[in-house]
Design a protein around this motif. Structure first.
Motif, short mmCIF file in Angstrom:
data_model
loop_
_atom_site.label_atom_id
_atom_site.label_comp_id
_atom_site.label_asym_id
_atom_site.label_seq_id
_atom_site.Cartn_x
_atom_site.Cartn_y
_atom_site.Cartn_z
N VAL A 58 0.83 -1.21 0.00
CA VAL A 58 0.00 0.00 0.00
C VAL A 58 0.86 1.26 0.00
CG1 VAL A 58 -1.62 1.34 1.41
CG2 VAL A 58 -2.01 -1.10 1.03
N VAL A 59 1.90 1.28 0.83
CA VAL A 59 2.77 2.45 0.89
C VAL A 59 3.54 2.62 -0.41
CG1 VAL A 59 4.74 3.48 2.10
CG2 VAL A 59 2.92 2.40 3.40
N ALA A 60 4.00 1.53 -1.00
CA ALA A 60 4.72 1.62 -2.27
C ALA A 60 3.82 2.15 -3.39
CB ALA A 60 5.28 0.24 -2.65
N THR A 66 1.95 9.20 -6.26
CA THR A 66 2.29 10.61 -6.02
C THR A 66 3.59 10.99 -6.73
OG1 THR A 66 3.43 10.01 -3.96
CG2 THR A 66 1.11 10.70 -3.80
N ARG A 67 4.17 10.08 -7.47
CA ARG A 67 5.37 10.28 -8.28
C ARG A 67 6.57 10.72 -7.45
NH1 ARG A 67 2.86 13.02 -13.73
NH2 ARG A 67 1.45 11.32 -14.17
N GLU A 68 6.69 10.15 -6.27
CA GLU A 68 7.85 10.40 -5.42
C GLU A 68 8.78 9.20 -5.56
OE1 GLU A 68 6.90 11.56 -1.44
OE2 GLU A 68 5.02 12.46 -2.07
N ILE A 69 9.53 9.19 -6.65
CA ILE A 69 10.36 8.04 -7.00
C ILE A 69 11.51 7.87 -6.00
CG2 ILE A 69 11.79 7.03 -8.81
CD1 ILE A 69 8.77 7.18 -9.42
N THR A 70 12.10 8.97 -5.53
CA THR A 70 13.21 8.86 -4.58
C THR A 70 12.74 8.26 -3.26
OG1 THR A 70 14.19 10.83 -5.57
CG2 THR A 70 15.02 10.16 -3.41
N ARG A 71 11.61 8.73 -2.75
CA ARG A 71 11.08 8.17 -1.51
C ARG A 71 10.63 6.72 -1.71
NH1 ARG A 71 7.12 12.05 1.54
NH2 ARG A 71 7.74 10.77 3.30
N ALA A 73 12.05 4.55 -3.77
CA ALA A 73 13.27 3.73 -3.77
C ALA A 73 13.81 3.55 -2.35
CB ALA A 73 14.32 4.37 -4.67
N GLN A 74 13.81 4.63 -1.57
CA GLN A 74 14.27 4.52 -0.18
C GLN A 74 13.39 3.56 0.61
OE1 GLN A 74 14.09 8.57 1.11
NE2 GLN A 74 16.07 9.13 0.21
N PHE A 75 12.10 3.66 0.41
CA PHE A 75 11.17 2.80 1.14
C PHE A 75 11.34 1.34 0.74
CE2 PHE A 75 7.06 0.64 1.37
CZ PHE A 75 6.85 0.72 2.74
N ILE A 76 11.52 1.09 -0.54
CA ILE A 76 11.69 -0.30 -1.00
C ILE A 76 12.97 -0.90 -0.44
CG2 ILE A 76 12.14 -1.71 -3.08
CD1 ILE A 76 9.20 -1.08 -2.57
N ILE A 77 14.05 -0.13 -0.42
CA ILE A 77 15.31 -0.64 0.14
C ILE A 77 15.13 -0.96 1.63
CG2 ILE A 77 17.68 0.01 0.71
CD1 ILE A 77 17.72 1.51 -1.99
N LEU A 78 14.49 -0.06 2.36
CA LEU A 78 14.24 -0.29 3.78
C LEU A 78 13.32 -1.49 3.98
CD1 LEU A 78 14.69 0.73 6.68
CD2 LEU A 78 12.65 2.12 6.37
N ALA A 79 12.29 -1.63 3.17
CA ALA A 79 11.36 -2.75 3.28
C ALA A 79 12.05 -4.08 2.98
CB ALA A 79 10.18 -2.55 2.35
N ILE A 80 12.95 -4.09 2.01
CA ILE A 80 13.70 -5.31 1.70
C ILE A 80 14.58 -5.70 2.88
CG2 ILE A 80 15.56 -6.22 0.25
CD1 ILE A 80 14.26 -4.71 -2.10
N PHE A 81 15.26 -4.72 3.49
CA PHE A 81 16.11 -5.00 4.64
C PHE A 81 15.29 -5.55 5.80
CE2 PHE A 81 17.98 -3.55 8.67
CZ PHE A 81 19.15 -4.27 8.64
N ILE A 82 14.15 -4.93 6.11
CA ILE A 82 13.30 -5.40 7.19
C ILE A 82 12.72 -6.77 6.86
CG2 ILE A 82 11.13 -4.95 8.43
CD1 ILE A 82 11.84 -1.97 8.22
N GLY A 83 12.35 -7.00 5.61
CA GLY A 83 11.84 -8.30 5.19
C GLY A 83 12.86 -9.40 5.33
#
Length: 108
Positions: A58-60, A66-71, A73-83
């Motif tokens: 949902v967050v992704a 909202t076309r916030e590509i930088t945020r 990418a940061q969120f996906i990297i953090l989500a992968i680490f937490i996953g």
């Protein structure tokens, strides 16, 4: 007097009277009384795993709309680490041992 308060008063008076017995009327849980937690980690992983994936999705999608590509990418990297930490719990121990060995500390 309430029943719970009365029991507490009797228990505290028994505790004061028994000067040599430090535990008094308190009963510690033995291994036979302990709950069975053998599958607890698997249950929690099975329960919170899909919930984690739904929240990440949902967050992704929100960041993409909202076309916030930088945020995004940061969120996906953090989500992968937490996953990785969540789905592979032994990775923390392996990483800690590897860091300790790299620093020259004996891990045996």
């Amino acid at each position: 007097m309430l029943p719970l308060v009365a029991n507490l008063a009797y228990a505290s008076s028994d505790l004061v009277r028994s000067t040599y017995d430090l535990a008094g009327p308190l009963v510690l849980a033995t291994s036979s009384d302990a709950p069975n937690t053998s599958g607890l980690a698997d249950f929690l992983r099975g329960f919170f795993g899909p919930l984690f994936l739904v929240i990440v999705s949902v967050v992704a999608i929100f960041f993409l709309f909202t076309r916030e590509i930088t945020r995004f990418a940061q969120f996906i990297i953090l989500a992968i680490f937490i996953g990785i930490v969540f789905y592979v719990p032994g990775i923390i121990e392996v990483t800690a041992v590897a860091i300790a060995r790299a620093m020259g500390v004996s891990t045996e």
